[in-house]
Design a protein around this motif. Structure first.
Motif, PDB file in Angstrom:
ATOM      1  N   ASN A   1       0.824  -1.216   0.000  1.00 13.69           N
ATOM      2  CA  ASN A   1       0.000   0.000   0.000  1.00 13.69           C
ATOM      3  C   ASN A   1       0.857   1.264   0.000  1.00 13.69           C
ATOM      4  OD1 ASN A   1      -2.507  -1.275  -0.088  1.00 13.69           O
ATOM      5  ND2 ASN A   1      -2.573  -1.547   2.130  1.00 13.69           N
ATOM      6  N   GLY A   2       1.988   1.221   0.735  1.00 10.30           N
ATOM      7  CA  GLY A   2       2.875   2.374   0.738  1.00 10.30           C
ATOM      8  C   GLY A   2       3.444   2.647  -0.638  1.00 10.30           C
TER       9      GLY A   2
ATOM     10  N   TYR B   1       2.107   1.702  -3.557  1.00  7.18           N
ATOM     11  CA  TYR B   1       1.000   2.147  -4.420  1.00  7.18           C
ATOM     12  C   TYR B   1       0.644   3.607  -4.151  1.00  7.18           C
ATOM     13  CZ  TYR B   1      -3.928   2.969  -5.499  1.00  7.18           C
ATOM     14  OH  TYR B   1      -5.101   3.536  -5.914  1.00  7.18           O
ATOM     15  N   GLU B   2       0.488   3.970  -2.884  1.00  9.29           N
ATOM     16  CA  GLU B   2       0.083   5.336  -2.551  1.00  9.29           C
ATOM     17  C   GLU B   2       1.147   6.346  -2.969  1.00  9.29           C
ATOM     18  OE1 GLU B   2      -2.735   6.351  -1.620  1.00  9.29           O
ATOM     19  OE2 GLU B   2      -3.755   4.535  -0.928  1.00  9.29           O
ATOM     20  N   GLU B   3       2.422   6.015  -2.721  1.00 15.38           N
ATOM     21  CA  GLU B   3       3.472   6.961  -3.109  1.00 15.38           C
ATOM     22  C   GLU B   3       3.601   7.053  -4.624  1.00 15.38           C
ATOM     23  OE1 GLU B   3       8.219   7.399  -2.387  1.00 15.38           O
ATOM     24  OE2 GLU B   3       6.840   7.826  -0.746  1.00 15.38           O
TER      25      GLU B   3
ATOM     26  N   LYS C   1       1.272   6.600  -6.863  1.00 12.37           N
ATOM     27  CA  LYS C   1       0.131   7.371  -7.367  1.00 12.37           C
ATOM     28  C   LYS C   1       0.309   8.854  -7.062  1.00 12.37           C
ATOM     29  CE  LYS C   1      -4.929   7.584  -7.076  1.00 12.37           C
ATOM     30  NZ  LYS C   1      -6.142   6.958  -6.492  1.00 12.37           N
ATOM     31  N   ARG C   2       0.778   9.161  -5.859  1.00 12.16           N
ATOM     32  CA  ARG C   2       0.961  10.565  -5.464  1.00 12.16           C
ATOM     33  C   ARG C   2       2.012  11.252  -6.342  1.00 12.16           C
ATOM     34  NH1 ARG C   2       4.605  12.704  -2.238  1.00 12.16           N
ATOM     35  NH2 ARG C   2       5.233  10.704  -1.315  1.00 12.16           N
TER      36      ARG C   2
ATOM     37  N   ALA D   1       1.420  -3.997  -5.944  1.00 15.21           N
ATOM     38  CA  ALA D   1       1.409  -2.553  -6.191  1.00 15.21           C
ATOM     39  C   ALA D   1       1.423  -2.262  -7.695  1.00 15.21           C
ATOM     40  CB  ALA D   1       2.604  -1.894  -5.512  1.00 15.21           C
TER      41      ALA D   1
ATOM     42  N   LYS E   1      -2.102  -2.641  -9.018  1.00 12.32           N
ATOM     43  CA  LYS E   1      -2.977  -1.543  -8.603  1.00 12.32           C
ATOM     44  C   LYS E   1      -2.683  -0.260  -9.370  1.00 12.32           C
ATOM     45  CE  LYS E   1      -4.022  -1.215  -4.195  1.00 12.32           C
ATOM     46  NZ  LYS E   1      -3.926  -1.126  -2.727  1.00 12.32           N
TER      47      LYS E   1
ATOM     48  N   GLU F   1      -5.101   1.690 -12.697  1.00  9.26           N
ATOM     49  CA  GLU F   1      -5.548   3.084 -12.718  1.00  9.26           C
ATOM     50  C   GLU F   1      -4.934   3.872 -13.874  1.00  9.26           C
ATOM     51  OE1 GLU F   1      -5.692   5.156  -9.056  1.00  9.26           O
ATOM     52  OE2 GLU F   1      -6.169   3.372  -7.878  1.00  9.26           O
TER      53      GLU F   1
END
Length: 332
Positions: free
Chosen positions: A109-110, A112-114, A116-117, A140, A143, A147
């Motif tokens: 998740n870390g 993926y979130e980074e 995407k950010r 990741a 995911k 998107e």
């Protein structure tokens, strides 16, 4: 240089702000390269050694080391992305990659979130998010690609890693197509020269020709990727610079010329390749030849699973060390 007749791409494995603003466009105009890559070690070298970042760093006083790094990296990646955008719009690659924090390599998740950010902060469609090929990284990758965020799977040494990347990317592409998220591509970055630097002395002691393991391992993975027949997922050959004078400087470009593939190389390696006549297609190599080579290695006591794991661990550690040192240097 780029060969569109066989769909071979050459990307520059180098980032430095002054170079990007002045010389990089010449490589594009001459059709020498059609993409670029970066990694934590490359950024660490650029940011800590080049005076080109001083003015922006002065404006970031009070920020954390990571906040400063991201501000600098985002500006550089955005600059390259805009220069490459005409190639991207022409379906002639035009990608630039940025890697997630290497300390997130075991955090799905870390990562993926980074990823995407960073993609959203750069706000250019031709950015690839670079994700290490770890167990957490595979999910990741799916995911992100679901998107519509293109992915560069990095630090790949084994066919097992490459197969996991292929599966993850296939899922991501399918989900992206189902949701109508737009164009998405993936590259599977196979590291090459590190095998030979690690093994050649021992191989020669066993009477085995040196400087073959990296290319043969990459060729085996290339065959697997091509057998999956995914037009928007390609092999990318990385770690293609030569250390010392024992081999021609363009050895890992000339030895891996292949259709539907990419080679990312340091500037000096690319300049050497331009002076050579080594432009012909040399892959694929028959699986029987590749399998025979690795069977011989095993018969001589070389465990490729252990070797690949050791190189992956070393690669992850090297990126973490470079990233940590850079962040420490940026702290007020």
């Amino acid at each position: 240089m780029v060969n569109r007749d066989i769909n071979f791409s050459l990307w520059l494995d180098f980032i430095e702000r002054d170079y990007l603003k002045n010389e990089f466009k010449k490589l594009l105009d001459k059709e020498i390269v059609n993409g670029a890559t970066s990694n934590p070690a490359i950024f660490a070298s650029a940011i800590t050694k080049s005076p080109a970042y001083k003015e922006q760093l002065d404006s970031l006083q009070g920020k954390t080391g990571k906040e400063k790094y991201e501000a600098l990296a985002i500006e550089d990646i955005k600059t390259v992305a805009k220069l490459l955008r005409p190639l991207y719009d022409d379906n002639n690659d035009g990608f630039i990659s940025i890697e997630v924090d290497p300390f997130l390599c075991n955090d799905t998740n870390g990562t993926y979130e980074e990823g995407k950010r960073l993609f959203q902060a750069i706000s250019e469609p031709n950015v690839m998010v670079k994700v290490p090929a770890t167990q957490a990284g595979y999910e990741a990758m799916t995911k992100l690609m679901a998107e519509g965020i293109s992915v560069n799977a990095t630090l790949i040494f084994s066919q097992k890693q490459a197969t996991q990347c292929m599966k993850a990317m296939r899922r991501g592409v399918q989900q992206c197509e189902e949701s109508g998220s737009g164009r998405v591509e993936g590259v599977i970055s196979v590291f090459v020269s590190r095998f030979d630097r690690a093994l050649d002395t021992e191989l020669e002691a066993c009477g085995i020709d040196p400087a073959k393991t990296g290319i043969y391992n990459a060729a085996k993975i290339y065959n697997m990727i091509e057998s999956n027949e995914m037009p928007n997922v390609r092999a990318l050959f990385a770690s293609t610079g030569v250390k010392g004078d024992a081999l021609p400087a363009n050895y890992y470009i000339a030895g891996l010329m292949a259709s539907h593939s990419i080679n990312t190389a340091p500037l000096a390696t690319i300049e050497s390749h331009l002076k050579s006549d080594d432009r012909g297609e040399v892959l694929p190599i028959e699986d029987s030849i590749l399998n025979g080579y690795f069977t011989n290695l095993e018969d001589n006591g070389f465990n490729m699973d252990e070797i690949c794991k050791g190189l992956l661990d070393d690669g992850l550690s090297a990126f973490e060390d470079a990233f940590r040192e850079m962040l420490d240097s940026l702290e007020d």
